[in-house]
Scaffold this motif. Structure first.
Motif, PDB file in Angstrom:
ATOM      1  N   ASP A 301       0.838  -1.612  -0.243  1.00 39.99           N
ATOM      2  CA  ASP A 301      -0.037   0.109  -0.095  1.00 39.99           C
ATOM      3  C   ASP A 301       0.653   1.120  -0.080  1.00 39.99           C
ATOM      4  O   ASP A 301       0.298   2.212  -0.404  1.00 39.99           O
ATOM      5  N   ARG A 305       6.205   4.160   5.511  1.00 37.14           N
ATOM      6  CA  ARG A 305       5.868   3.914   6.942  1.00 37.14           C
ATOM      7  C   ARG A 305       5.110   2.887   8.371  1.00 37.14           C
ATOM      8  O   ARG A 305       5.725   1.440   6.966  1.00 37.14           O
ATOM      9  N   GLU A 307       4.387   0.273   7.826  1.00 39.51           N
ATOM     10  CA  GLU A 307       3.347  -0.292   7.000  1.00 39.51           C
ATOM     11  C   GLU A 307       3.561  -1.698   6.682  1.00 39.51           C
ATOM     12  O   GLU A 307       3.885  -2.337   6.169  1.00 39.51           O
ATOM     13  N   TRP A 311      -2.369  -4.619   1.255  1.00 43.50           N
ATOM     14  CA  TRP A 311      -3.886  -4.736   1.237  1.00 43.50           C
ATOM     15  C   TRP A 311      -4.376  -4.785  -0.824  1.00 43.50           C
ATOM     16  O   TRP A 311      -4.000  -4.901  -1.535  1.00 43.50           O
ATOM     17  N   ASP A 314      -6.347  -1.803  -2.025  1.00 43.62           N
ATOM     18  CA  ASP A 314      -5.414  -1.380  -3.245  1.00 43.62           C
ATOM     19  C   ASP A 314      -4.953  -2.340  -4.529  1.00 43.62           C
ATOM     20  O   ASP A 314      -4.623  -2.040  -5.602  1.00 43.62           O
ATOM     21  N   TRP A 366     -12.521  -5.820  -0.873  1.00 44.42           N
ATOM     22  CA  TRP A 366     -10.539  -6.157  -0.742  1.00 44.42           C
ATOM     23  C   TRP A 366     -10.451  -6.833  -1.175  1.00 44.42           C
ATOM     24  O   TRP A 366     -10.118  -7.469  -1.907  1.00 44.42           O
ATOM     25  N   TYR A 415     -14.357  -0.797   5.181  1.00 40.09           N
ATOM     26  CA  TYR A 415     -13.446   0.604   4.824  1.00 40.09           C
ATOM     27  C   TYR A 415     -14.310   1.378   3.587  1.00 40.09           C
ATOM     28  O   TYR A 415     -14.156   1.948   3.579  1.00 40.09           O
ATOM     29  N   TRP A 418     -13.190   4.089   0.194  1.00 41.56           N
ATOM     30  CA  TRP A 418     -11.742   4.715   1.095  1.00 41.56           C
ATOM     31  C   TRP A 418     -11.562   5.437   0.835  1.00 41.56           C
ATOM     32  O   TRP A 418     -11.577   5.709  -0.079  1.00 41.56           O
ATOM     33  N   GLU A 569      -2.065   9.030  -0.382  1.00 44.15           N
ATOM     34  CA  GLU A 569      -2.917   8.534  -0.075  1.00 44.15           C
ATOM     35  C   GLU A 569      -3.602   9.282  -0.118  1.00 44.15           C
ATOM     36  O   GLU A 569      -5.100   8.907   0.051  1.00 44.15           O
ATOM     37  N   HIS A 584       1.532   6.550  -2.325  1.00 41.38           N
ATOM     38  CA  HIS A 584       0.330   5.372  -2.168  1.00 41.38           C
ATOM     39  C   HIS A 584      -0.403   4.929  -3.593  1.00 41.38           C
ATOM     40  O   HIS A 584      -0.988   6.331  -4.016  1.00 41.38           O
ATOM     41  N   MET A 586      -3.182   3.594  -4.922  1.00 36.60           N
ATOM     42  CA  MET A 586      -4.189   3.821  -5.332  1.00 36.60           C
ATOM     43  C   MET A 586      -4.947   4.356  -6.148  1.00 36.60           C
ATOM     44  O   MET A 586      -5.631   4.082  -7.009  1.00 36.60           O
TER      45      MET A 586
HETATM   46  C1  BGC Z   1      -3.992   1.258   4.083  1.00 37.80           C
HETATM   47  C2  BGC Z   1      -5.400   1.319   2.754  1.00 37.80           C
HETATM   48  C3  BGC Z   1      -5.959   0.022   3.057  1.00 37.80           C
HETATM   49  C4  BGC Z   1      -6.511   0.350   4.174  1.00 37.80           C
HETATM   50  C5  BGC Z   1      -7.593  -0.147   4.211  1.00 37.80           C
HETATM   51  C6  BGC Z   1      -4.663   1.934   5.247  1.00 37.80           C
HETATM   52  O1  BGC Z   1      -3.720   1.601   5.852  1.00 37.80           O
HETATM   53  O2  BGC Z   1      -2.648   2.115   3.647  1.00 37.80           O
HETATM   54  O3  BGC Z   1      -4.534   1.745   1.588  1.00 37.80           O
HETATM   55  O4  BGC Z   1      -6.408  -0.078   1.279  1.00 37.80           O
HETATM   56  O5  BGC Z   1      -5.625   0.641   5.340  1.00 37.80           O
HETATM   57  O6  BGC Z   1      -8.598   0.497   5.308  1.00 37.80           O
END
Ligand code: BGC
Length: 720
Positions: A301, A305, A307, A311, A314, A366, A415, A418, A569, A584, A586
């Motif tokens: 994603d 950071r 993370e 996902w 995405d 998702w 979500y 999103w 993002e 990001h 997406m």
């Molecule tokens: C991610 C997103 C992801 C989302 C879903 C985030 O933390 O960065 O890109 O799709 O969470 O809730």
């Protein structure tokens, strides 16, 4: 020696060394998987590394996503006399802590060069002081060959600017947001501690802003051994950044002291798009950079950071763009296997793959990545084996959704659309994706000739469609749910709107964009992907073009105007703490629309592997030219148009064994001339037959359709 092969893996991450040299170009190897299901190994021809007599084989180990250090190696030697020798890792191997004092993907590496042991990986080294390696309990996964392109150093970037915001603090601007690390060149006294910290942003005073990295420390520390010039690059971490802060450097660093190393999965680029609008060209550049630097053996994603997760939302929203821009076949084959690896007996899959963040069962929007990525693999690459291999898993997944549904509606959601500006209820989004899942399964069953399943799921899809309309359509407003852009775009995209209501829904959508929002989109990641396609389908390309080139918030242009070199993002320009990554991928879903609509290259709806191509460039008023090239599984496709005086030159390249329809808006078009032999194809409402390469010309209400076979064509289109 006839053959020498090394089969190697190590969790998490390893560097194999033979006789003092690193084997291969891979970094951050092996690719990330669900280790209890599958572990990837790499194979090397090591004959060039071996020498007669003694040889030394060793490895440097990191912790990676696995969290501790393990290593497995098998070397096979086939000698000239037919003798075969196999070497394996066992507890006769020797180990010792080395200069990589700590390593972490999020936090970075601490490398103490004083702890280096010169010659440790050369024959003749005395390892008597080293202790025996410990046998570890390995994860349960089966070792399998790594079949996707490895992660490698793909490029080197040299900064053009060093800022010196405070004494002793140097900030390098690499000019581009990317994933990777920095190579440091330094000479100075032993024990000097040099620190590199990575950031996407800087404050006005030139200091780096790392508020959006959340808990990721993203810093590499190098402790000098002293003496000659020292060159350092980390091995077991990567960062997402544009700026590098250098502190503790002995003396004054130069532009040469730091080089950016771009690191990602080594997919080759297969697509190119350009046009006469500089903003769209920059957007394409941002998409390319954002996409490739978020390929780290899974589609991530973000790259900076704490993370960097796979996902699924995405992943599928960017997949078409990615498949046009890059050769993604092997990459997604692996990722689809990764999805299978998390599937529970009850059919559920998870929001992220491998499953670290999010929930089980995945948000329906998702989870659609499972059938949809399989479907895209089929459409783009003609891959039916992927449909076959995953059919049982896909069916199991869809059957789980059916179980969870009530009266043909599936409404659980986490979500929704999103990061939208205008919220659409998650229940509506999930209900649409439920329809999509069942529809896709029916289509896949049809390809695999499972006619019973095809019928069953198609029937169910029909029921879902009407249940959806009944529940979410508002007769009064003529729109779905709260009448947001996304709420209307989704059913329009999947053709779920009864024909009697279509006009009203379209009108709502267009009015919402133009009047309520002053020609802005308000969609999140889901609506955005389909909005552009829907506007093309309803013959509103000029409006789509205005959205694509809009520069005020919310828009892609707003990001670019504010200095984005990869997509953000959020539509908002946030630079504080929390969720606001500046890389990001997406929202890059618009990339596929640029190829399809502006360059005008797409497949016919029943075509796979680009066998049947449509070239339908939309020559919007504000563009002078647009061009797209796609290196597809069938070969290279190219379409380029350019206004020249009163006419338009259109170049088309169609690969062998493919056919194409060129669809041209009639408008004021009077003449179509094929350059070769200056043949008139169409003149004043009349077609000329027998032009070489042209199989048919057809006139529809608003378009002229020219059918061609493979080859290169140059047409002149004119109104006179
Ligand atoms: C991610 C997103 C992801 C989302 C879903 C985030 O933390 O960065 O890109 O799709 O969470 O809730």
């Amino acid at each position: 020696m006839k053959r020498a092969r090394a089969y190697v893996s190590g969790l998490g991450y390893y560097e194999l060394r033979i006789n003092g040299k690193k084997v291969g170009q891979n970094v951050l190897d092996p690719g990330w998987t669900t280790y209890d299901k599958r572990i990837l190994y790499s194979t090397y021809d090591i004959s060039g590394f071996l020498r007669p007599g003694n040889n030394a084989v060793g490895a440097i180990l990191g912790t990676g996503w696995y969290g501790s250090q393990t290593f497995i190696l098998q070397i096979h030697l086939e000698m000239e006399n037919g003798e075969e020798i196999t070497l394996i890792t066992d507890d006769t191997w020797k180990s010792k802590a080395g200069p990589v004092v700590s390593d972490s993907i999020y936090n970075g590496e601490l490398y103490d060069a004083r702890l280096e042991t010169p010659g440790w990986d050369l024959p003749g080294f005395d390892d008597s002081g080293w202790k025996n390696a410990e046998l570890s309990i390995s994860p349960k996964g089966i070792l399998r060959s790594q079949m996707l392109p490895p992660i490698q150093i793909m490029n080197t970037i040299i900064s053009r600017q060093i800022m010196n915001p405070k004494p002793g603090v140097y900030v390098y601007d690499m000019g581009q947001n990317f994933s990777g690390w920095a190579q440091l060149r330094v000479s100075g006294p032993r024990s000097t501690r040099v620190r590199m910290r990575f950031a996407e942003l800087v404050y006005d005073n030139g200091m780096i802003n790392r508020e959006n990295l959340r808990k990721a420390r993203a810093e590499d520390i190098y402790i000098l051994k002293g003496g000659e010039e020292e060159i350092y690059e980390p091995r077991f971490t990567y960062h997402g950044f544009r700026y590098i802060e250098l502190t503790g450097f002995p003396g004054v660093p130069t532009l040469d002291s730091i080089k950016g190393k771009v690191v990602h999965t080594s997919v080759s680029q297969t697509g190119n798009f350009s046009c006469s609008n500089p903003l769209l060209n920059q957007l394409q550049k941002n998409i390319i950079w954002g996409q490739k630097t978020n390929l780290h053996s899974i589609p991530t994603d973000c790259s900076q950071r704490d993370e960097r997760m796979g996902w699924l939302g995405d992943a599928h929203l960017t997949a078409e763009e990615a498949m046009m821009n890059f050769n993604m076949g092997a990459f997604y084959t692996k990722f689809i296997n990764d999805i299978e690896d998390v599937q529970g007996k009850n059919g559920t899959i998870t929001d992220t793959i491998p499953f670290i963040w999010g929930q089980r069962p995945a948000d329906p929007a998702w989870g659609t990545a499972y059938p949809l990525l399989c479907w895209y693999m089929y459409r783009f690459y003609g891959d039916t084996s992927i449909l076959n291999d995953h059919y049982a898993g896909l069916k199991n997944y869809v059957d789980y959704l059916i179980d969870r549904s009530k009266e043909n509606l599936l409404t659980y959601s986490y979500y929704g659309d999103w990061v939208a500006v205008d919220k659409t209820p998650g229940s509506l989004v999930s209900a649409v994706y439920y329809y999509y899942d069942v529809l896709l399964l029916s289509k896949i069953a049809s390809v695999l000739k499972k006619s019973e399943d095809k019928k069953t799921y198609m029937k169910l899809a029909e029921k879902i469609k009407s249940a959806f309309h009944k529940r979410f359509y508002n007769m009064e407003t003529g729109g779905y749910g709260p009448n947001t852009q996304t709420a209307n775009v989704l059913p329009l995209f999947l053709d779920m709107v009864p024909s009697s209501e279509k006009g009203r829904v379209i009108q709502n959508l267009v009015q919402n964009i133009m009047y309520k929002n002053n020609t802005h989109l308000t969609t999140g990641i889901i609506g955005t992907k389909y909005l552009m396609e829907v506007l093309t389908n309803i013959h509103s390309v000029p409006l789509a073009f205005e959205l694509a080139t809009q520069t005020s918030y919310p828009s892609w242009g707003f990001m670019i105007k504010n200095g984005a070199t990869t997509l953000w993002e959020l539509w908002q320009n946030k630079t504080g703490p929390g969720m606001n990554s500046h890389n990001h991928p997406m929202f890059g879903s618009i990339g596929s629309w640029m190829y399809r609509t502006l360059a005008g290259i797409r497949q016919k709806s029943e075509s796979v592997g680009y066998k049947s191509i449509i070239i339908e460039p939309h020559m919007v008023r504000d563009l002078d030219h647009a061009a797209g090239t796609l290196l597809t599984i069938s070969g290279k496709i190219h379409a380029a148009w350019q206004r020249t005086g009163g006419s338009v030159k259109l170049e088309v390249l169609i690969p062998v064994n493919c056919k194409a329809e060129i669809i041209l808006a009639k408008g004021i078009l009077r003449n179509i001339i094929l350059k070769e032999g200056n043949s008139l194809v169409y003149a004043y409402n009349k077609f000329k037959t027998g032009v070489k390469g042209i199989t048919m010309v057809d006139e529809k209400k608003d378009t002229i359709v020219v059918q061609i076979g493979s080859g290169k064509y140059v047409f002149t289109l004119s109104g006179e």
